[in-house]
Design a protein around this motif. Structure first.
Motif, PDB file in Angstrom:
ATOM      1  N   LEU A   1      -6.103  14.626  42.131  1.00 22.51           N
ATOM      2  CA  LEU A   1      -6.101  15.092  44.040  1.00 22.51           C
ATOM      3  C   LEU A   1      -5.383  14.062  44.101  1.00 22.51           C
ATOM      4  CD1 LEU A   1      -9.931  15.341  44.582  1.00 22.51           C
ATOM      5  CD2 LEU A   1      -8.268  16.814  44.792  1.00 22.51           C
ATOM      6  N   GLY A   2      -4.350  12.462  43.977  1.00 23.46           N
ATOM      7  CA  GLY A   2      -3.572  12.023  44.440  1.00 23.46           C
ATOM      8  C   GLY A   2      -3.722  11.289  45.204  1.00 23.46           C
ATOM      9  N   ARG A   3      -2.402  10.167  45.875  1.00 28.78           N
ATOM     10  CA  ARG A   3      -3.433   9.589  45.930  1.00 28.78           C
ATOM     11  C   ARG A   3      -3.726   9.681  48.236  1.00 28.78           C
ATOM     12  NH1 ARG A   3       0.680   9.077  50.650  1.00 28.78           N
ATOM     13  NH2 ARG A   3       2.525  10.311  50.265  1.00 28.78           N
ATOM     14  N   LYS A   4      -3.236  10.902  48.628  1.00 29.01           N
ATOM     15  CA  LYS A   4      -3.401  11.489  49.824  1.00 29.01           C
ATOM     16  C   LYS A   4      -5.596  11.925  50.139  1.00 29.01           C
ATOM     17  CE  LYS A   4      -0.227  13.595  50.217  1.00 29.01           C
ATOM     18  NZ  LYS A   4       1.414  14.866  50.814  1.00 29.01           N
ATOM     19  N   ILE A   5      -6.272  11.471  48.732  1.00 30.29           N
ATOM     20  CA  ILE A   5      -7.700  11.536  49.026  1.00 30.29           C
ATOM     21  C   ILE A   5      -8.389  10.554  49.624  1.00 30.29           C
ATOM     22  CG2 ILE A   5      -8.339  10.783  47.061  1.00 30.29           C
ATOM     23  CD1 ILE A   5     -10.076  13.681  48.565  1.00 30.29           C
TER      24      ILE A   5
ATOM     25  N   VAL B   1     -13.445  -8.088  57.675  1.00 35.81           N
ATOM     26  CA  VAL B   1     -12.940  -6.998  57.715  1.00 35.81           C
ATOM     27  C   VAL B   1     -12.428  -6.221  56.931  1.00 35.81           C
ATOM     28  CG1 VAL B   1     -13.795  -5.082  58.451  1.00 35.81           C
ATOM     29  CG2 VAL B   1     -14.866  -6.761  58.569  1.00 35.81           C
ATOM     30  N   MET B   2     -10.831  -6.744  57.694  1.00 35.18           N
ATOM     31  CA  MET B   2      -9.686  -6.313  57.003  1.00 35.18           C
ATOM     32  C   MET B   2      -9.354  -6.831  56.131  1.00 35.18           C
ATOM     33  SD  MET B   2      -7.429  -4.360  58.189  1.00 35.18           S
ATOM     34  CE  MET B   2      -6.662  -4.571  59.251  1.00 35.18           C
ATOM     35  N   LEU B   3      -9.089  -8.375  56.203  1.00 37.83           N
ATOM     36  CA  LEU B   3      -9.422  -8.851  54.149  1.00 37.83           C
ATOM     37  C   LEU B   3      -9.533  -8.355  52.961  1.00 37.83           C
ATOM     38  CD1 LEU B   3      -8.662 -11.457  52.398  1.00 37.83           C
ATOM     39  CD2 LEU B   3     -10.079 -12.534  52.897  1.00 37.83           C
ATOM     40  N   TYR B   4     -11.020  -7.019  53.266  1.00 33.29           N
ATOM     41  CA  TYR B   4     -11.680  -7.053  51.544  1.00 33.29           C
ATOM     42  C   TYR B   4     -10.613  -5.136  52.173  1.00 33.29           C
ATOM     43  CZ  TYR B   4     -14.895  -3.540  49.605  1.00 33.29           C
ATOM     44  OH  TYR B   4     -15.201  -2.870  48.260  1.00 33.29           O
ATOM     45  N   ARG B   5      -9.950  -5.194  52.652  1.00 33.81           N
ATOM     46  CA  ARG B   5      -9.443  -3.716  53.016  1.00 33.81           C
ATOM     47  C   ARG B   5      -7.804  -3.666  52.227  1.00 33.81           C
ATOM     48  NH1 ARG B   5     -12.321   0.136  54.667  1.00 33.81           N
ATOM     49  NH2 ARG B   5     -14.020   0.108  56.573  1.00 33.81           N
ATOM     50  N   LEU B   6      -7.929  -5.395  52.586  1.00 37.74           N
ATOM     51  CA  LEU B   6      -6.235  -5.609  52.261  1.00 37.74           C
ATOM     52  C   LEU B   6      -6.181  -5.973  50.386  1.00 37.74           C
ATOM     53  CD1 LEU B   6      -4.313  -7.541  54.572  1.00 37.74           C
ATOM     54  CD2 LEU B   6      -4.305  -6.286  53.771  1.00 37.74           C
ATOM     55  N   LEU B   7      -7.355  -6.294  50.490  1.00 39.68           N
ATOM     56  CA  LEU B   7      -7.631  -6.724  48.265  1.00 39.68           C
ATOM     57  C   LEU B   7      -8.162  -5.646  47.973  1.00 39.68           C
ATOM     58  CD1 LEU B   7      -9.153  -9.944  48.701  1.00 39.68           C
ATOM     59  CD2 LEU B   7      -7.070  -9.667  48.168  1.00 39.68           C
ATOM     60  N   HIS B   8      -9.389  -4.644  48.455  1.00 33.89           N
ATOM     61  CA  HIS B   8      -9.046  -3.495  47.704  1.00 33.89           C
ATOM     62  C   HIS B   8      -8.886  -1.954  48.112  1.00 33.89           C
ATOM     63  CE1 HIS B   8     -11.499  -6.709  45.047  1.00 33.89           C
ATOM     64  NE2 HIS B   8     -12.095  -7.609  46.485  1.00 33.89           N
ATOM     65  N   GLN B   9      -8.329  -2.393  48.552  1.00 37.67           N
ATOM     66  CA  GLN B   9      -8.352  -0.340  49.050  1.00 37.67           C
ATOM     67  C   GLN B   9      -6.770  -0.165  49.286  1.00 37.67           C
ATOM     68  OE1 GLN B   9     -10.019  -0.147  53.275  1.00 37.67           O
ATOM     69  NE2 GLN B   9     -12.065   1.098  52.042  1.00 37.67           N
ATOM     70  N   THR B  10      -6.064   1.376  49.051  1.00 38.51           N
ATOM     71  CA  THR B  10      -5.091   1.370  49.059  1.00 38.51           C
ATOM     72  C   THR B  10      -4.390   1.986  50.221  1.00 38.51           C
ATOM     73  OG1 THR B  10      -5.605   4.293  49.478  1.00 38.51           O
ATOM     74  CG2 THR B  10      -5.654   3.142  47.278  1.00 38.51           C
TER      75      THR B  10
ATOM     76  N   ASN C   1      -2.504  20.807  44.846  1.00 39.86           N
ATOM     77  CA  ASN C   1      -1.989  20.967  46.076  1.00 39.86           C
ATOM     78  C   ASN C   1      -2.155  21.035  47.181  1.00 39.86           C
ATOM     79  OD1 ASN C   1      -2.454  23.377  46.780  1.00 39.86           O
ATOM     80  ND2 ASN C   1      -1.525  25.024  45.305  1.00 39.86           N
ATOM     81  N   SER C   2      -1.847  21.097  48.759  1.00 35.90           N
ATOM     82  CA  SER C   2      -1.813  20.814  49.167  1.00 35.90           C
ATOM     83  C   SER C   2      -3.026  21.827  49.868  1.00 35.90           C
ATOM     84  CB  SER C   2      -1.040  21.373  51.145  1.00 35.90           C
ATOM     85  OG  SER C   2       0.134  19.858  50.407  1.00 35.90           O
ATOM     86  N   PHE C   3      -3.183  22.927  49.571  1.00 34.94           N
ATOM     87  CA  PHE C   3      -4.295  23.727  49.597  1.00 34.94           C
ATOM     88  C   PHE C   3      -5.455  23.458  49.022  1.00 34.94           C
ATOM     89  CE2 PHE C   3      -0.252  26.238  51.547  1.00 34.94           C
ATOM     90  CZ  PHE C   3      -1.161  27.367  52.162  1.00 34.94           C
TER      91      PHE C   3
ATOM     92  N   TRP D   1     -15.559   9.155  40.442  1.00 28.05           N
ATOM     93  CA  TRP D   1     -16.080  10.397  40.448  1.00 28.05           C
ATOM     94  C   TRP D   1     -14.584  11.437  40.305  1.00 28.05           C
ATOM     95  CZ3 TRP D   1     -12.661  13.077  43.891  1.00 28.05           C
ATOM     96  CH2 TRP D   1     -12.397  12.732  44.755  1.00 28.05           C
ATOM     97  N   GLN D   2     -13.937  10.631  40.293  1.00 26.41           N
ATOM     98  CA  GLN D   2     -12.237  10.978  39.441  1.00 26.41           C
ATOM     99  C   GLN D   2     -11.999  11.156  38.188  1.00 26.41           C
ATOM    100  OE1 GLN D   2      -8.787  10.510  42.586  1.00 26.41           O
ATOM    101  NE2 GLN D   2     -10.013   8.274  42.229  1.00 26.41           N
ATOM    102  N   MET D   3     -12.517  12.727  37.774  1.00 22.99           N
ATOM    103  CA  MET D   3     -12.226  13.192  36.332  1.00 22.99           C
ATOM    104  C   MET D   3     -10.876  13.475  35.812  1.00 22.99           C
ATOM    105  SD  MET D   3     -15.442  11.761  35.160  1.00 22.99           S
ATOM    106  CE  MET D   3     -15.319  10.572  36.111  1.00 22.99           C
ATOM    107  N   SER D   4     -10.505  13.637  35.276  1.00 29.67           N
ATOM    108  CA  SER D   4      -9.558  14.008  34.297  1.00 29.67           C
ATOM    109  C   SER D   4      -9.586  15.104  33.389  1.00 29.67           C
ATOM    110  CB  SER D   4      -8.288  12.951  34.007  1.00 29.67           C
ATOM    111  OG  SER D   4      -7.672  13.878  33.154  1.00 29.67           O
TER     112      SER D   4
END
Length: 513
Positions: A83-87, A455-464, A171-173, A107-110
Motif C-alpha cells: 500500500l506504500g507510504r501513503k497509507i 506528544v510531538m516527540l513521540y510522533r517524531l521518534l516513531h511515526q512517518t 495504484n491510487s485506485f 497488519w501489512q502482509m506480503s
C-alpha cells in the motif's frame, strides 16, 4: 506443512512435507486456492512463497516461529509495502513504520512469503471476500482479523540470506478502495485532502471510484483464544519483581503492598521509589520497616520528582525473571500474579499490559490482542526485554512515555499484548499534598506549542512523515471549535505557528534525552 509457490496470479507448485506434490487448479486464484487447501488439510500450517524467494525460504525456522495456531507471519524483503507510504495519511498506528530487522506487529502482509494455520483460514470463511489480488487479500485479512485476536507479524526470519525484491505496489485506485473498505468513510475524504495538501495530488477519480465499495466487516467473532497454547517457553523461574513509584500516597501504597502480601504467587522483591522534592524531607513510609513483609523491599528515596526518573531507578534494581510495573493507587485480587503468569505462558508473550479500570467502569476490550500502546502502571515484562529499555526523560511531566517505552520493546522484537483479565482496579487517588507543578521549558513562550511537545516527540521518534501530516490535518479540525479565533484564515496562521513551536521544542527534548 503445505507450501504454495506462486508467481503472483499463477500457482507454480504445491508441496507437502517430504516434498510430496499436491495437485492444484492452475486457473484458481491464490486466495481461493488457500481456502480450498485449508479445507483439505485443516490441521496444517500453510506457507505461501513467491517463486523468486524459493531459494531463501527458511522452512526450518517456521517450526519455532509459528509457536501457536493463531498467528499470521509474513515478510516483505523489499523497500516499499504493497500500500506504500501513503497509507500513513489514514493509519495512525505503529503498523505503518515497520522495523524489518525484528519480528514486528503489523497488519501489512506480503505475497513474498508468509504462513498461516488452516484453522484460521477456515474460521474466516465467508467473512472476507477472496480477492484476485493476493496482496490485497492478505492485507485485508490481517487488517480485519488483527483486532479480533489474530496475531500478525512481519517476520524477517522467514527468509534467509539477502535478495532483491520489488514488491507489487497498489495504484491510487486500489489504495482508495482499501481505505473505503477498511476505514470509516471520512478517511477517504481525508486521504484525498492530505494528498492535495502535502503532495499537490488531486485524486478525484480514485476518490469517486472508492465510494462504490462497501466497508468490510467481520460478522462474527471467529477465534477461541482460550484454546491457544504456545510452544514457546517464556516462564521458567516465575520470579517477579514489582516496581512502584510513589509520591505522597502513603495509605494507598500500603494497600497495594497488602494486596501483594496475600498473593497466592508472591513476588520476590518490591522496589519502591519514593519522591519528595522538598530538600529537607525524609521518607514517610515507616511501615516498610515496622511491619513484616513476605518479600524483599528495596526502598529508594529521592528528591527528584518525575515518574520517568523513578521507574528508571527501579529498573536498575530488577533481578527477577519478570517485572510488574505497577502504580501506587491500584488494587488486585489475591490470585492476580498467578493468573497473569499463566496467561503469559499460554500465549508465549514477553510483555503484556493488563486491563486497568476505575470502579464502575466497564472494560472496553474483552479479548487478548496486539495492543498499540503500553501501560507503565499495569504491565508485566520479561527482565531480559526490559534491560535494554528506559523511560525517556524527554517525556517527564508530559505525555507519551508509556507509548515510547512500548515502542522500545517492539523495536527489540518484543510485542505487547493486551490482557482483559484479571483486571486491575485503578483508584485514581488524589495527588500527594507536597507535589509542585513543574515549570515546563516552553511555559513562558508567547506562542504556546500545539500539540504538546511531548506528544510531538513521540510522533517524531516513531511515526512517518505522512502520519505526522495526517495528524496535523485532523488536529486542525478538532481544535477549531475549541479556540477563540473564528476567522479560518487567522486560525490557520495561528495554528501553523503553534505547530512549528511544538516541532521546535520536541526537537529540543529529543536532543536533551
Amino acid at each position: 506443512m503445505i507450501v504454495i509457490y506462486h508467481s503472483f496470479a499463477k500457482i507454480r507448485e504445491v508441496l507437502k512435507e517430504g516434498n510430496q506434490k499436491i495437485d492444484f487448479d492452475s486457473q484458481s486464484s491464490l486466495a481461493k486456492f488457500l481456502h480450498n487447501i485449508a479445507q483439505r488439510f485443516p490441521n496444517e500450517k500453510i506457507v505461501w512463497c513467491h517463486w523468486d524467494c524459493k531459494a531463501n525460504l527458511n522452512l526450518e525456522a517456521i517450526i519455532s516461529l509459528f509457536h501457536h495456531n493463531q498467528l499470521m507471519l509474513s515478510f516483505n524483503p523489499g523497500v516499499h509495502s504493497f500500500l506504500g507510504r501513503k497509507i500513513g495519511y489514514v493509519e495512525e498506528s505503529l503498523c505503518v513504520s515497520v522495523n524489518k530487522k525484528v519480528s514486528y506487529p503489523t497488519w501489512q502482509m506480503s505475497s513474498a512469503v508468509g504462513v498461516i494455520h488452516a484453522s484460521v483460514v477456515i474460521a474466516l470463511k465467508d467473512q472476507i471476500p477472496l480477492d484476485v489480488d493476493f496482496d490485497y487479500y492478505l492485507n485485508s485479512v490481517a487488517k480485519l482479523a488483527m483486532p479480533l485476536g489474530l496475531f500478525c507479524y512481519s517476520e524477517p526470519r522467514l527468509l534467509s540470506g539477502s535478495m532483491d525484491w520489488i514488491s507489487p505496489k497498489a495504484n491510487s485506485f486500489t489504495l482508495f478502495k482499501f481505505v473505503k473498505q477498511h476505514y470509516k468513510t471520512r478517511w477517504v475524504f481525508l486521504l484525498g485532502l492530505n494528498l492535495a495538501l502535502y503532495e499537490s495530488q488531486w485524486m478525484i477519480l480514485p476518490y469517486f471510484y472508492a465510494l462504490f465499495f462497501k466497508r468490510r466487516k467481520t460478522t462474527a467473532f471467529p477465534f477461541n483464544l482460550r484454546s491457544v497454547q504456545s510452544s514457546k517457553q517464556v516462564v521458567d523461574k516465575a520470579t517477579i519483581d514489582v516496581i512502584i513509584p510513589t509520591i505522597g500516597r502513603k495509605q494507598y501504597l500500603y494497600d497495594v503492598l497488602c494486596d501483594l502480601r496475600i498473593q497466592t504467587h508472591l513476588p520476590k522483591k518490591v522496589i519502591i521509589v519514593e519522591q519528595n522534592p522538598i530538600l529537607e524531607s525524609a521518607s514517610e513510609l515507616d511501615y516498610l520497616t515496622t511491619e513484616s513483609w513476605p518479600f524483599e523491599i528495596k526502598a529508594i528515596f529521592t528528591h527528584q520528582a518525575g515518574a520517568c526518573n523513578a521507574r528508571n531507578l527501579a529498573i536498575d534494581e530488577v533481578t527477577s525473571e519478570w517485572v510488574f510495573l505497577a502504580d501506587d493507587d491500584i488494587r488486585i485480587e489475591k490470585d492476580f500474579n498467578f493468573k497473569i503468569l499463566e496467561t503469559i505462558n499460554r500465549m508465549g508473550a514477553e510483555a503484556v499490559s493488563i486491563c486497568c479500570i476505575q470502579k464502575g467502569e466497564k472494560p472496553r476490550f474483552k479479548t487478548i490482542f496486539q495492543w498499540g500502546s503500553f501501560g507503565s502502571g499495569c504491565s508485566f515484562v520479561a527482565r531480559k526485554a526490559i534491560e535494554k529499555c528506559s523511560f525517556n526523560r524527554g517525556y517527564e511531566f508530559g505525555y507519551g512515555e508509556d507509548s515510547d517505552f512500548g515502542m522500545q520493546l517492539r523495536n527489540q522484537g518484543i510485542d505487547v499484548l493486551y490482557i482483559p483479565e484479571p483486571q486491575i482496579l485503578h483508584l485514581k487517588a488524589p495527588m500527594g499534598g507536597f507535589r509542585t507543578k513543574p515549570v515546563l521549558q516552553w511555559q513562558k513562550e508567547t506562542i504556546q506549542p500545539k500539540p504538546s511537545p511531548t506528544v510531538m516527540l513521540y510522533r517524531l521518534l516513531h511515526q512517518t512523515q505522512e502520519q505526522r501530516s495526517a495528524y496535523k490535518t485532523t488536529l486542525f479540525f478538532k481544535f477549531y471549535s475549541k479556540q477563540t479565533i473564528k476567522n479560518p484564515l487567522k486560525y490557520l496562521i495561528s495554528y501553523k505557528k503553534q505547530w512549528n513551536q511544538s516541532l521546535y521544542w520536541a526537537n529540543q527534548l529529543k536532543k536533551q534525552s
